[in-house]
Design a protein around this motif. Structure first.
Motif, PDB file in Angstrom:
ATOM      1  N   LEU A  56      -7.979 -13.913  34.498  1.00  0.00           N
ATOM      2  CA  LEU A  56      -8.367 -13.452  33.170  1.00  0.00           C
ATOM      3  C   LEU A  56      -8.028 -14.456  32.073  1.00  0.00           C
ATOM      4  O   LEU A  56      -8.423 -14.282  30.934  1.00  0.00           O
ATOM      5  CB  LEU A  56      -7.686 -12.114  32.858  1.00  0.00           C
ATOM      6  N   GLY A  57      -7.294 -15.498  32.400  1.00  0.00           N
ATOM      7  CA  GLY A  57      -6.946 -16.500  31.404  1.00  0.00           C
ATOM      8  C   GLY A  57      -5.634 -16.194  30.713  1.00  0.00           C
ATOM      9  O   GLY A  57      -4.902 -15.282  31.092  1.00  0.00           O
ATOM     10  N   PRO A  58      -5.323 -16.960  29.651  1.00  0.00           N
ATOM     11  CA  PRO A  58      -4.032 -16.821  28.979  1.00  0.00           C
ATOM     12  C   PRO A  58      -3.953 -15.565  28.127  1.00  0.00           C
ATOM     13  O   PRO A  58      -4.962 -15.020  27.679  1.00  0.00           O
ATOM     14  CB  PRO A  58      -3.970 -18.071  28.097  1.00  0.00           C
ATOM     15  N   ILE A  70      -9.017 -13.813  25.998  1.00  0.00           N
ATOM     16  CA  ILE A  70     -10.357 -14.303  25.674  1.00  0.00           C
ATOM     17  C   ILE A  70     -11.324 -13.646  26.643  1.00  0.00           C
ATOM     18  O   ILE A  70     -11.210 -13.826  27.859  1.00  0.00           O
ATOM     19  CB  ILE A  70     -10.427 -15.840  25.789  1.00  0.00           C
ATOM     20  N   ALA A  71     -12.262 -12.883  26.101  1.00  0.00           N
ATOM     21  CA  ALA A  71     -13.161 -12.087  26.941  1.00  0.00           C
ATOM     22  C   ALA A  71     -14.008 -12.950  27.878  1.00  0.00           C
ATOM     23  O   ALA A  71     -14.279 -12.566  29.010  1.00  0.00           O
ATOM     24  CB  ALA A  71     -14.067 -11.227  26.066  1.00  0.00           C
ATOM     25  N   ASN A  72     -14.423 -14.110  27.433  1.00  0.00           N
ATOM     26  CA  ASN A  72     -15.310 -14.941  28.257  1.00  0.00           C
ATOM     27  C   ASN A  72     -14.594 -16.142  28.882  1.00  0.00           C
ATOM     28  O   ASN A  72     -15.206 -17.185  29.122  1.00  0.00           O
ATOM     29  CB  ASN A  72     -16.497 -15.415  27.425  1.00  0.00           C
ATOM     30  N   TRP A  73     -13.303 -15.999  29.168  1.00  0.00           N
ATOM     31  CA  TRP A  73     -12.521 -17.108  29.720  1.00  0.00           C
ATOM     32  C   TRP A  73     -13.176 -17.698  30.969  1.00  0.00           C
ATOM     33  O   TRP A  73     -13.249 -18.910  31.125  1.00  0.00           O
ATOM     34  CB  TRP A  73     -11.103 -16.641  30.031  1.00  0.00           C
ATOM     35  N   GLU A  80     -13.082 -26.856  28.019  1.00  0.00           N
ATOM     36  CA  GLU A  80     -12.908 -25.823  26.997  1.00  0.00           C
ATOM     37  C   GLU A  80     -11.668 -24.996  27.276  1.00  0.00           C
ATOM     38  O   GLU A  80     -10.925 -24.646  26.350  1.00  0.00           O
ATOM     39  CB  GLU A  80     -14.134 -24.902  26.951  1.00  0.00           C
ATOM     40  N   GLN A  81     -11.417 -24.696  28.544  1.00  0.00           N
ATOM     41  CA  GLN A  81     -10.216 -23.941  28.901  1.00  0.00           C
ATOM     42  C   GLN A  81      -8.959 -24.737  28.583  1.00  0.00           C
ATOM     43  O   GLN A  81      -7.991 -24.191  28.050  1.00  0.00           O
ATOM     44  CB  GLN A  81     -10.247 -23.560  30.381  1.00  0.00           C
ATOM     45  N   GLU A  82      -8.962 -26.033  28.888  1.00  0.00           N
ATOM     46  CA  GLU A  82      -7.791 -26.870  28.609  1.00  0.00           C
ATOM     47  C   GLU A  82      -7.507 -26.936  27.113  1.00  0.00           C
ATOM     48  O   GLU A  82      -6.365 -26.801  26.684  1.00  0.00           O
ATOM     49  CB  GLU A  82      -8.002 -28.278  29.163  1.00  0.00           C
ATOM     50  N   ARG A  83      -8.544 -27.151  26.313  1.00  0.00           N
ATOM     51  CA  ARG A  83      -8.366 -27.216  24.854  1.00  0.00           C
ATOM     52  C   ARG A  83      -7.888 -25.884  24.298  1.00  0.00           C
ATOM     53  O   ARG A  83      -6.990 -25.836  23.468  1.00  0.00           O
ATOM     54  CB  ARG A  83      -9.676 -27.628  24.176  1.00  0.00           C
TER      55      ARG A  83
END
Length: 117
Positions: A56-58, A70-73, A80-83
């Motif tokens: 699900l991401g951070p 973030i809904a669209n992780w 984009e994920q790293e930034r």
């Protein structure tokens, strides 16, 4: 069992029907996950601190202390994920420090009021 030991969370008074969900300490999560090949979890190091990610991401700390994601992780590219992760980590650190400071101030003010009585 948390209701009696935590009368307020980030300055918000808890009611008798609310409860605080306990999360494991970050180092416990990182230790539990290190060495495993769980595809749903990844441990990254951001600014020297381990950050555990799942599918699900951070987790984002909002200014009021609530948490979101973030809904669209899963749709973001790797860059984009790293930034986003770098920005979220820095923002979370700042927000957590502000919330902890507000909690300390509220606790200090409450203890000062008790002393004056």
């Amino acid at each position: 069992f948390f209701r009696s030991s935590l009368p307020s969370v980030f300055g918000k008074k808890m009611t008798s029907t609310e409860s605080v969900l306990a999360l494991p300490a970050p180092q416990d999560v990182a230790e539990d996950n290190s060495g495993t090949s769980d595809p749903q979890r990844t441990v990254l190091t951001v600014d020297g601190e381990p950050v555990v990610l799942d599918a699900l991401g951070p987790v984002i700390i909002n200014t009021d202390g609530t948490l979101s994601r973030i809904a669209n992780w899963h749709e973001l590219s790797e860059i984009e994920q790293e930034r986003s992760l770098r920005l979220i980590a820095a923002r979370n650190r700042t927000r957590r420090a502000a919330l902890e400071g507000a909690q300390r101030d509220a606790t200090s003010a409450a203890s000062n009021n008790e002393i004056q009585r």
